[in-house]
Enzyme design. Structure first.
Site, PDB file in Angstrom:
ATOM      1  N   TYR A 143       0.344  -1.241   0.143  1.00 19.99           N
ATOM      2  CA  TYR A 143      -0.537   0.075   0.018  1.00 19.99           C
ATOM      3  C   TYR A 143       0.538   1.168  -0.247  1.00 19.99           C
ATOM      4  CZ  TYR A 143      -3.395   3.488   1.866  1.00 19.99           C
ATOM      5  OH  TYR A 143      -4.434   4.799   1.963  1.00 19.99           O
ATOM      6  N   ASP A 245       9.012   2.491   0.324  1.00 21.46           N
ATOM      7  CA  ASP A 245       8.063   3.147   0.922  1.00 21.46           C
ATOM      8  C   ASP A 245       8.130   2.772   2.610  1.00 21.46           C
ATOM      9  OD1 ASP A 245       5.772   4.523   2.035  1.00 21.46           O
ATOM     10  OD2 ASP A 245       4.690   3.602   0.688  1.00 21.46           O
ATOM     11  N   LYS A 273       4.099   8.514   8.872  1.00 16.20           N
ATOM     12  CA  LYS A 273       3.435   8.823  10.701  1.00 16.20           C
ATOM     13  C   LYS A 273       4.329   8.586  11.951  1.00 16.20           C
ATOM     14  CE  LYS A 273       0.764   4.404   8.389  1.00 16.20           C
ATOM     15  NZ  LYS A 273      -0.691   4.253   8.627  1.00 16.20           N
TER      16      LYS A 273
END
Ligand SMILES: Cc1ncc(COP(=O)(O)O)c(C=O)c1O
Length: 433
Positions: A143, A245, A273
């Site tokens: 994702y 990522d 995050k």
């Protein structure tokens, strides 16, 4: 104590008349009722019904310092008396960029934006501009945000996936632009041979190979030994950039992310995050000549909130806390997670429940499966999702919150006592399963 959620239920009912679907992100509409929280401290959250929980969701990853960490509170207090946004330069931008440079191996240069999704957009654009090529090779189950250009084959249904060696490029959303698939190649992860073949077939057109270096978004699966260096070598051989990522692995797996843990330095990396401990901030870091195309190569990059001082004040506190004693706090969080994982595996064995706990210390995932190894997204399709759903419900009743897909994030403030209480709660849950 079995918890009840009457006030959360009432607030959710009220919310549904104003807030679309009653929640701010559809994945938060979890059963039996989306919880409404009123406060948190350390590794614990309090809901509006007065229930306390040991939290392993950590806002889906960001809260690496737990809740109301004194250093973060102090940084926010100091910032509260200053402007919340300048849309211009300020010293915290430099301070945080320097902190990132000091610990992230690929970070010759750094740029800030607000969400992981935006950071990935910039990374793709930089890669396309640098190579002059149109396509991005991504992996099934990974994702990279919810934008049209990358929302492919994250969790395709089994009947959509196509042959394993040549997966279909599956759009994940209704309304997603249909020709986005033309610029995407999907590969199975953790398979060097297939990657080699696909890159050879598209040798002149692939700008970047992008991956989560640990597949956190499909069950926290680790790369096979040697896979990351092999992927890097193949990308180089075919003139494509390697993009990690690290929105989840960054400032969690190690201070320098998965790239420092595995010793594989990508051309570009994205972070989000944990970097600002719960405030909206994301980072693109990478090789100077690629990054500087934003100023010398005509690559457009925008964002009203880029370099936001409030988020950077948070990031400055987080990175100072994490960098202390050479990353001791992150190492501790990973050790705490290892204990949790060992305890969970043992409990499952005692209760004869087929469970595999994957991942690394500070990011784990529970799979109700008899398998002893999971290598890629397709392996996870056989997990018993109904059993997981029941487990999550019972755990919530016992005062332990996990991510709805069975992930558990560990912060630097989860302690031995939290692990003991969690395992005691899980023992009761396993007894009921
Ligand atoms: C690996 C990865 N990349 C990108 C994103 C998108 O980040 P954001 O939700 O901040 O847009 C996420 C979000 O979960 C992620 O896990």
């Amino acid at each position: 104590m079995i918890r009840t959620w009457d006030r959360s239920r009432a607030l959710f009912e009220r919310a549904r008349h104003s807030l679309t679907g009653g929640v701010s992100s559809p994945v938060r509409a979890t059963s039996p009722v989306p919880l409404y929280f009123s406060n948190g401290r350390g590794a614990r959250l309090l809901d509006v019904d007065g229930n306390e929980y040991i939290d392993y969701q950590l806002a889906w990853g960001p809260n690496i310092l737990g809740y109301n960490h004194p250093h973060m509170v102090e940084a926010m207090r100091a910032q509260a008396e200053r402007p919340y946004s300048y849309g211009a330069q300020h010293e915290l931008e430099i301070a945080v960029a320097e902190r990132i440079q000091a610990c992230v191996p690929c970070a010759q240069r750094v740029a800030f934006t607000s969400s992981g999704s935006e950071a990935v957009q910039l990374a793709q654009r930089l890669a396309r501009a640098f190579t002059g090529r149109p396509q991005i090779l991504k992996f099934e189950g990974h994702y990279h945000g919810w934008m049209d250009s990358v929302l492919h084959s994250h969790h395709p249904a089994p009947q959509q996936t196509g042959p394993r060696e040549r997966p279909n490029v599956v759009r994940e959303s209704v309304g997603q632009v249909s020709n986005s698939v033309e610029n995407v190649i999907v590969a199975p992860w953790n398979d060097v041979e297939v990657l080699e073949r696909l890159l050879a077939e598209h040798s002149q057109t692939v700008a970047a190979v992008i991956m989560e270096p640990v597949l956190c978004n499909s069950g926290c699966l680790l790369p096979k030994p040697g896979y990351l260096p092999a992927a890097q070598e193949l990308a180089r051989r075919h003139g494509a950039l390697l993009v990690f990522d690290e929105v989840i692995t960054g400032f969690r797996m190690a201070l320098g992310g998965a790239q420092s843990h595995y010793g594989v330095i990508p051309d570009l990396a994205t972070f989000g995050k944990a970097v600002a401990g719960g405030l909206p901030l994301s980072v693109i870091a990478g090789r100077q000549e690629i990054m500087e195309q934003m100023f010398t190569g005509g690559v457009v990059f925008g964002g009203s909130f880029n370099g936001n001082p409030t988020s950077l004040a948070g990031a400055n506190a987080v990175l100072e806390e994490l960098a202390r004693d050479n990353g001791a706090a992150i190492q501790r969080a990973n050790c705490t997670g290892d204990k949790l994982r060992a305890g969970l595996q043992q409990l499952a064995q005692q209760h004869r429940i087929p469970l595999l706990v994957t991942g690394f210390g500070a990011a784990l995932c529970l799979h109700f499966t008899p398998r002893s190894d999971l290598v890629d997204y397709r392996d996870t399709l056989a997990d018993d999702s109904e059993r997981l759903r029941r487990f999550l419900y019972l755990a919530m009743e016992e005062g332990v919150i996990l991510v709805p897909d069975g992930r558990m994030y560990v912060s630097i403030v989860h302690e031995e006592r939290d692990v003991e209480e969690t395992l005691a709660a899980f023992a009761r849950v396993f007894g009921k399963l």
